[in-house]
Design an enzyme around this catalytic site. Structure first.
Site, PDB file in Angstrom:
ATOM      1  N   GLU A 286       0.827  -1.210   0.000  1.00  0.00           N
ATOM      2  CA  GLU A 286       0.000   0.000   0.000  1.00  0.00           C
ATOM      3  C   GLU A 286       0.863   1.263   0.000  1.00  0.00           C
ATOM      4  OE1 GLU A 286      -3.530   2.027   2.771  1.00  0.00           O
ATOM      5  OE2 GLU A 286      -2.294   0.386   3.553  1.00  0.00           O
ATOM      6  N   LYS A 351      -9.105   3.032  -3.277  1.00  0.00           N
ATOM      7  CA  LYS A 351      -9.703   2.579  -2.017  1.00  0.00           C
ATOM      8  C   LYS A 351     -10.986   3.337  -1.713  1.00  0.00           C
ATOM      9  CE  LYS A 351      -8.373   1.634   2.793  1.00  0.00           C
ATOM     10  NZ  LYS A 351      -7.314   1.819   3.813  1.00  0.00           N
ATOM     11  N   CYS A 401      -5.732  -2.650   2.407  1.00  0.00           N
ATOM     12  CA  CYS A 401      -5.661  -2.616   3.873  1.00  0.00           C
ATOM     13  C   CYS A 401      -7.000  -2.949   4.522  1.00  0.00           C
ATOM     14  CB  CYS A 401      -5.143  -1.250   4.306  1.00  0.00           C
ATOM     15  SG  CYS A 401      -4.669  -1.142   6.046  1.00  0.00           S
TER      16      CYS A 401
END
Length: 532
Positions: A286, A351, A401
């Site tokens: 990430e 995301k 995540c």
């Protein structure tokens, strides 16, 4: 000064005398979660529930439940103080206050479930079995529906402990396994209060243990059908262990920090390929690459440098990075897919489930000055939602995540055709003892629920992969540079699991279960009245 210390110790003694069962329960629940071995997971709520049965008044129930959840959070999620210190750059005394504030509300569903039970008990006069059943139902519903920043439950400990019953998560989900734990607590409570003979108690507890052992034996047999694969790819995962300060400087535009980070990824990737041989894909974690990789920035130095590097290797890259939209002036936390000739596919995956106080400041869109309170908090925009990525004859299900914690998110990816879950993570803010392993196994659980292999690439650990049958491959050490090539076996166009097709109904089932329990209580009560 001495007298104050004596008074404080006296208050602690009184608290223990009055609330020792709730405190014990909170500690048992916390230490039955990852990374502790879950020795008390099937009876950890019993001390608290015993206290409630002896002190059923709503006010006392709520206070004791609040105390229990406070100690639970303090023990199990103490890493929040480290995060506040590391991420927010707050002094340790302030970070401890942040932790204590978090402990006040994080698992309030335990106190609320007791409060609801106390009102039901006051109205319906529940017997021991009914109370145990209602308490389990309400605790489970609180676990499912109470909003949490970190949505944990005890289903994950089955995978952590290696109990093969986790194989049934593709039918009932890991939440279903947590329900088994909670209702086992109810059964233990009922046995403890109704079976006064020691021999009878031992026999009953032995029967519960035998059932659990049998469930795990059946799980080990059930899981074998997922050991058949028809495809395999090799993925080089790179863990560069970049410090938070270095990442922050790069985000603020420091050329030296950008250069240092990029060159480290280049060097570790070359090292991994030289040690382990060729790979089909390379995966970086990430926000790994410290440069905007969206098309508007394709002429910047390290955008060009990345394309040249991948073109030189001739191996496709998947990397976390930053997308900046010049139109809306917003920045996104994204995953970029880079072809072996260095071409970066557009659009990337961005995301959509952002971490509060980590990737955005709640309410800052209405009160912009809040961003100035803790300037180190990122201000990312939300992506459009879960979306598969077709890349080199494979269909990846990207998760960044925090998104791996939500089964509904992964369900959408599977229903859209994902062959492999791809998770990139940066857990560098959370210390070394508890959170990295809690987050790890919560992520790996998705592979069992949906029977898709999962590769997890992290900045500081734990980097690993899991196959659809539950086999966990090599795991990286924490806070060290590390590379490894994973041989990821999978089924092309694998079938959807029962949980994938119908798992969204599970939460509603728990509500129906509570309603049926209350109807059973009311029917029994009417029966008792009619027999008088």
């Amino acid at each position: 000064m001495t007298s104050r210390i004596v008074q404080f110790c006296h208050k602690l003694r009184l608290l223990w005398l009055q609330q020792h069962l709730p405190i014990i329960s909170g500690i048992l629940v916390a230490t039955s979660y990852i990374p502790s071995y879950p020795v008390a997971v099937f009876w950890s709520f019993v001390p608290l529930w015993l206290h409630w049965l002896k002190n059923p008044e709503p006010r006392q129930v709520f206070i004791s439940g609040w105390i229990s959840q406070f100690f639970l959070t303090l023990v199990g999620f103490h890493w929040v103080a480290h995060t506040a210190h590391e991420f927010g750059h707050l002094p340790w005394p302030v970070s401890v206050l942040v932790l204590l504030g978090f402990c006040c509300f994080a698992n309030l569903h335990i106190a609320l479930s007791g409060l609801v039970w106390s009102f039901i008990n006051k109205r319906l006069h529940l017997n021991i079995l009914q109370s145990a059943t209602v308490l389990a139902n309400l605790t489970l519903l609180g676990e499912v529906y109470f909003p949490k920043i970190f949505p944990w439950h005890h289903g994950y400990v089955w995978l952590w402990a290696g109990w093969e019953g986790y194989q049934f998560a593709d039918i009932i989900g890991l939440q279903g396994l947590s329900a088994i734990c909670i209702f086992a607590n109810a059964l233990v409570l009922w046995i403890w209060l109704t079976k006064k003979n020691i021999r009878t108690r031992i026999t009953a507890f032995a029967a519960i243990l035998a059932l659990l052992i049998s469930f795990n034996i059946l799980g080990s047999q059930y899981g074998k059908k997922w050991k058949v694969f028809d495809s395999e790819i090799k993925i080089l995962a790179v863990q560069a262990n970049i410090g938070n300060l270095m990442k922050y400087f790069a985000e603020q535009g420091s050329f030296k920090a950008t250069q240092t980070i990029a060159e480290k990824y280049f060097a570790l990737t070359r090292k991994g390929l030289s040690e382990y041989g060729p790979a089909d894909f390379i995966v970086w974690p990430e926000t790994a690459y410290p440069e905007y990789l969206s098309p508007d920035f394709r002429k910047t130095l390290y955008h060009v440098r990345l394309g040249s590097f991948i073109s030189e290797l001739g191996i496709p890259l998947i990397t976390g990075g930053y997308r900046h939209d010049l139109g809306n002036r917003k920045t996104y936390n994204s995953i970029f897919f880079v072809e072996k000739d260095g071409t970066i596919l557009d659009p990337p995956y961005s995301k959509s489930i952002l971490l509060a106080f980590g990737e955005y400041f709640p309410g800052a869109q209405y009160l912009p000055f809040l961003k100035e309170i803790v300037p180190t908090i990122s201000d990312f925009a939300r992506g459009p939602g879960p979306k598969v990525q077709h890349f080199n004859d494979l269909t990846f299900g990207p998760q960044i995540c925090y998104e791996s914690l939500y089964p509904d998110f992964s369900r959408t990816l599977v229903q859209d055709g994902a062959d492999i879950f791809l998770n990139v993570t940066n857990d560098s803010w959370f210390g070394s003892l508890f959170e990295p392993f809690q987050h790890l196994y919560m992520t790996l659980g998705r592979a069992i629920e949906f029977r898709r292999p999962l590769i997890r690439s992290t900045n500081t650990g734990v980097t690993t992969a899991i196959l659809a049958d539950g086999t966990i491959l090599e795991q990286s050490p924490l806070h060290k540079e590390w590379t490894h090539i994973f041989s990821l076996k999978y089924r092309k166009n694998a079938e959807q699991t029962v949980f994938s097709r119908f798992g969204m109904l599970l939460d509603y089932f728990f509500v129906v279960l509570l309603v049926l329990t209350l109807l059973w209580v009311k029917c029994n009560r009417r029966g008792r009245h009619s027999n008088r």
